[in-house]
Scaffold this active site. Structure first.
Site, PDB file in Angstrom:
ATOM      1  N   LYS A  54       2.650   6.506   9.862  1.00  0.00           N
ATOM      2  CA  LYS A  54       3.777   6.871   8.999  1.00  0.00           C
ATOM      3  C   LYS A  54       3.758   8.363   8.699  1.00  0.00           C
ATOM      4  O   LYS A  54       4.774   9.037   8.801  1.00  0.00           O
ATOM      5  CB  LYS A  54       3.697   6.107   7.670  1.00  0.00           C
ATOM      6  CG  LYS A  54       4.233   4.707   7.751  1.00  0.00           C
ATOM      7  CD  LYS A  54       4.061   4.001   6.415  1.00  0.00           C
ATOM      8  CE  LYS A  54       4.381   2.529   6.564  1.00  0.00           C
ATOM      9  NZ  LYS A  54       3.886   1.703   5.476  1.00  0.00           N
ATOM     10  N   GLN A  98       1.525   0.801   0.077  1.00  0.00           N
ATOM     11  CA  GLN A  98       1.133  -0.029   1.210  1.00  0.00           C
ATOM     12  C   GLN A  98       0.571  -1.368   0.725  1.00  0.00           C
ATOM     13  O   GLN A  98      -0.345  -1.410  -0.092  1.00  0.00           O
ATOM     14  CB  GLN A  98       0.084   0.720   2.050  1.00  0.00           C
ATOM     15  CG  GLN A  98      -0.326   0.018   3.317  1.00  0.00           C
ATOM     16  CD  GLN A  98       0.825  -0.100   4.328  1.00  0.00           C
ATOM     17  OE1 GLN A  98       1.579   0.841   4.546  1.00  0.00           O
ATOM     18  NE2 GLN A  98       0.954  -1.270   4.928  1.00  0.00           N
ATOM     19  N   ASP A 121      11.247   0.935   0.681  1.00  0.00           N
ATOM     20  CA  ASP A 121      10.844  -0.329   1.310  1.00  0.00           C
ATOM     21  C   ASP A 121      11.841  -1.443   0.994  1.00  0.00           C
ATOM     22  O   ASP A 121      11.817  -2.497   1.625  1.00  0.00           O
ATOM     23  CB  ASP A 121       9.463  -0.752   0.769  1.00  0.00           C
ATOM     24  CG  ASP A 121       8.399  -0.702   1.843  1.00  0.00           C
ATOM     25  OD1 ASP A 121       8.764  -0.614   3.025  1.00  0.00           O
ATOM     26  OD2 ASP A 121       7.208  -0.769   1.493  1.00  0.00           O
TER      27      ASP A 121
END
Ligand code: NDP
Length: 289
Positions: A54, A98, A121
């Site tokens: 990422k 995460q 997200d």
């Protein structure tokens, strides 16, 4: 093989290039550099690899990357303090924590603490609610990538019967909402669904997000159907290295399907590309607001 192989790697590159162009424009016209903060708690090896990718891809498309690696023992208060700080930091347009988090941290709690305008997200209940009520919100990256792959082979989704296997908040549910918003007729299947093969045989579009290696076979598929395989499973091999496969038995299903995504190289590469697209969108919205 008769099916078209839908190339997620190539499509992800197209999305990344579009994002890089958008970032350059935003910088030139408004002096804004989109920034993505990634928070990793603990040392889960799979998460570390994913987070590294990422960071690399964020920087490659011209965005700022803020990378926070916290100790496994980080307390709820410490994590919340960091999220509060990122929520008010003008250089940060997107925040991603995460998952999975260590057991002592409640991921729902943590997600709800993220400013919905920075929730790239798409997991915050406000964004989930907006998606399900047909509005414009941040959409979870894996289903968003799947929709882009689907549209690359089938622009006309309205009226099609889509079956989504799996009902997780990360993949199955948002995938179903996206397909519904495209006016597909959507059936959600899960571990309690009766006669799953018969249900799948009715699908014009089949999405498998289960986590069971090569579960879906050719006799589950309507001839010509489009099959999107989200599953990522490592199966043992003789050399001990293991091999990645999806939830779909690719070679078998490709003899019947009209189009199919491979694993690896299907929805996987699209996930980070869509995260970057969501971050650019968040930066643009911050300018408009
Ligand atoms: P979850 O474990 O959260 O959900 C799995 C779903 O599959 C559940 O809804 C479960 O049903 C259902 N299920 C389990 N067994 C069966 C069965 N025998 N028949 C029908 N349904 C079944 O997984 P995720 O959604 O997080 O992930 C699914 C897969 O996608 C995994 O392989 C994961 O690695 C992969 N993945 C890939 C990503 C990518 O970037 N490409 C991103 C995220 C995930 P029930 O609810 O009844 O238990």
């Amino acid at each position: 093989m008769t099916a078209i192989r839908i190339d997620g790697k190539a499509m992800a590159e197209v999305v990344r290039n579009e994002v890089a162009e958008g970032v350059a424009r935003l910088k030139a016209e408004h002096g804004i550099t989109p920034g993505l903060a990634v928070v990793l708690v603990g040392e889960d090896p799979a998460s570390q690899v994913y987070v590294r990718n990422k960071v690399k891809q964020t920087e490659a498309c011209g965005m700022r990357s803020f990378h926070h690696v916290l100790d496994r023992e980080t307390s709820r208060d410490q994590l919340m303090t960091l999220i509060d700080r990122l929520n008010t930091d003008d250089q940060v347009h997107g925040i991603l924590v995460q998952l999975p988090l260590p057991d002592h941290l409640n991921s729902k709690d943590v997600i709800e603490a993220i400013d919905p305008a920075k929730d790239v997200d798409g997991f915050h209940t406000r964004n989930v609610g907006t998606l399900w009520t047909g509005g414009s919100s941040f959409v979870p990256c894996t289903p968003l990538g799947c929709l882009k792959l689907l549209k690359s082979v089938e622009p006309e989704i309205a009226g099609k019967h889509a079956v989504v296997i799996g009902r997780s908040n990360i993949v199955g549910r948002p995938m179903a909402a996206l397909l519904l918003n495209e006016s597909a007729t959507v059936t959600m299947a899960h571990s309690k669904t009766a006669d799953l093969p018969a249900l799948c045989r009715q699908a014009d579009i089949l999405v498998a997000a289960v986590g069971r290696p090569q579960m879906v076979k050719s006799d589950w598929i309507k001839p010509g159907a489009i099959v999107l395989d989200v599953g990522i499973n490592r199966i043992p091999t003789e050399d001990g290295k293991g091999r990645l496969v999806g939830d779909v038995d690719f070679d078998d299903v490709a003899t019947v399907a009209g189009a199919i995504t491979p694993v690896p190289g299907g929805p996987g590469p699209m996930t980070i590309a869509c995260l970057l697209a969501n971050t650019l969108q968040a930066a643009k919205r911050s300018y408009i607001d």
